[in-house]
Motif scaffolding. Sequence first.
Motif, mmCIF file in Angstrom:
data_model
loop_
_atom_site.group_PDB
_atom_site.id
_atom_site.type_symbol
_atom_site.label_atom_id
_atom_site.label_comp_id
_atom_site.label_asym_id
_atom_site.label_seq_id
_atom_site.Cartn_x
_atom_site.Cartn_y
_atom_site.Cartn_z
ATOM 1 N N VAL A 1 35.621 -24.200 4.816
ATOM 2 C CA VAL A 1 35.255 -25.304 5.475
ATOM 3 C C VAL A 1 35.307 -26.641 4.342
ATOM 4 O O VAL A 1 34.943 -26.447 3.319
ATOM 5 C CB VAL A 1 33.927 -25.420 5.754
ATOM 6 N N VAL A 2 36.180 -27.681 4.879
ATOM 7 C CA VAL A 2 36.335 -28.930 4.025
ATOM 8 C C VAL A 2 35.259 -29.720 4.293
ATOM 9 O O VAL A 2 35.131 -30.137 5.638
ATOM 10 C CB VAL A 2 37.842 -29.357 4.282
ATOM 11 N N PRO A 3 34.687 -30.235 3.523
ATOM 12 C CA PRO A 3 33.453 -31.357 3.882
ATOM 13 C C PRO A 3 34.140 -32.806 4.624
ATOM 14 O O PRO A 3 35.251 -32.971 4.392
ATOM 15 C CB PRO A 3 32.850 -31.836 2.572
ATOM 16 N N ASN A 4 33.384 -33.120 5.516
ATOM 17 C CA ASN A 4 33.737 -34.117 6.378
ATOM 18 C C ASN A 4 33.351 -35.530 5.332
ATOM 19 O O ASN A 4 32.017 -35.841 5.166
ATOM 20 C CB ASN A 4 33.073 -34.247 7.714
ATOM 21 N N VAL A 5 34.288 -36.205 4.931
ATOM 22 C CA VAL A 5 34.287 -37.428 4.190
ATOM 23 C C VAL A 5 34.504 -38.468 4.747
ATOM 24 O O VAL A 5 34.868 -39.785 4.250
ATOM 25 C CB VAL A 5 34.907 -37.423 2.617
ATOM 26 N N TYR A 6 34.859 -38.459 5.957
ATOM 27 C CA TYR A 6 35.257 -39.603 7.191
ATOM 28 C C TYR A 6 34.265 -40.670 6.674
ATOM 29 O O TYR A 6 32.962 -40.595 6.938
ATOM 30 C CB TYR A 6 35.468 -39.042 8.498
ATOM 31 N N GLY A 7 34.659 -42.151 6.378
ATOM 32 C CA GLY A 7 33.941 -43.279 6.357
ATOM 33 C C GLY A 7 33.183 -43.354 5.212
ATOM 34 O O GLY A 7 32.487 -44.225 4.791
ATOM 35 N N THR A 8 33.528 -42.273 4.004
ATOM 36 C CA THR A 8 32.647 -42.281 2.902
ATOM 37 C C THR A 8 33.695 -43.151 1.766
ATOM 38 O O THR A 8 35.108 -43.354 2.080
ATOM 39 C CB THR A 8 32.687 -40.953 2.167
ATOM 40 N N THR B 1 36.415 -32.865 -4.795
ATOM 41 C CA THR B 1 36.851 -32.273 -5.984
ATOM 42 C C THR B 1 35.860 -31.023 -6.191
ATOM 43 O O THR B 1 35.999 -29.953 -6.497
ATOM 44 C CB THR B 1 37.184 -33.169 -7.349
ATOM 45 N N GLU B 2 34.687 -31.568 -6.295
ATOM 46 C CA GLU B 2 33.500 -30.818 -6.657
ATOM 47 C C GLU B 2 33.250 -29.481 -5.479
ATOM 48 O O GLU B 2 33.229 -28.656 -5.936
ATOM 49 C CB GLU B 2 32.190 -31.684 -6.685
ATOM 50 N N GLU B 3 33.139 -30.038 -4.231
ATOM 51 C CA GLU B 3 32.539 -28.967 -3.238
ATOM 52 C C GLU B 3 33.904 -28.151 -2.778
ATOM 53 O O GLU B 3 33.510 -26.978 -2.292
ATOM 54 C CB GLU B 3 32.284 -29.631 -2.176
ATOM 55 N N TYR B 4 35.254 -28.526 -2.909
ATOM 56 C CA TYR B 4 36.195 -27.796 -2.292
ATOM 57 C C TYR B 4 37.152 -27.368 -3.191
ATOM 58 O O TYR B 4 37.286 -25.940 -3.282
ATOM 59 C CB TYR B 4 36.989 -28.735 -1.176
ATOM 60 N N PHE B 5 37.829 -28.018 -4.026
ATOM 61 C CA PHE B 5 38.855 -27.627 -4.872
ATOM 62 C C PHE B 5 38.334 -26.768 -6.011
ATOM 63 O O PHE B 5 39.015 -26.031 -6.441
ATOM 64 C CB PHE B 5 39.720 -28.774 -5.349
#
Length: 181
Positions: free
Chosen positions: A149-156, A166-170
């Motif tokens: 699951v890729v975190p939703n960073v839309y609008g960030t 980088t921290e949570e996914y890669f």
Amino acid sequence: YFMFLKPVDNFPMPNIVGMDYQQAITILENKGLKVDSYINNELSEVYEEGCVISSSPYKDAAVKKGDTVFLTISSGKYIIVSDYVGKIYDEIKHDILNVGFKVEIVEVVSDEKKGVILQQSLEYKDKISPSDIANKKMTLTISKGYEQVVPNVYGTDINKAKDILTEEYFDKLLDKYINEL
């Protein structure tokens, strides 16, 4: 006094194992042997339905005309469960279905490639009667492949989004592959 005994006309028991039941009876009767009316039927690993699995007396035992022979006849071959774990379901599903199993598929997320069979409910090398096969269900656990699951960073903010990804996914993905090496 001299007593003369008539010699016994012994001969070796014919080898009828593996023969068709009717053919075996004909051979035995032509040799003057009687076949017991009770025929034992059992499943075989080797012989098709209707073939002789064993006889008593056994092959080459001394018999004479009038002796009774007891037969065990195959009621069919066992179906021996194959090992499907690690194989691609789409490549072998016809083999499984041709045996006659009812198949239930359970898909799970896994590190294995999509379609790889991870588990099977029937044990490898189990012996199943052909008459029971239609009632046997084999549950196969199959990989859906790897999901992350890729975190939703839309609008960030772009820099914050970069840090989150980088921290949570890669980093997790990188750790996963480093641990596999």
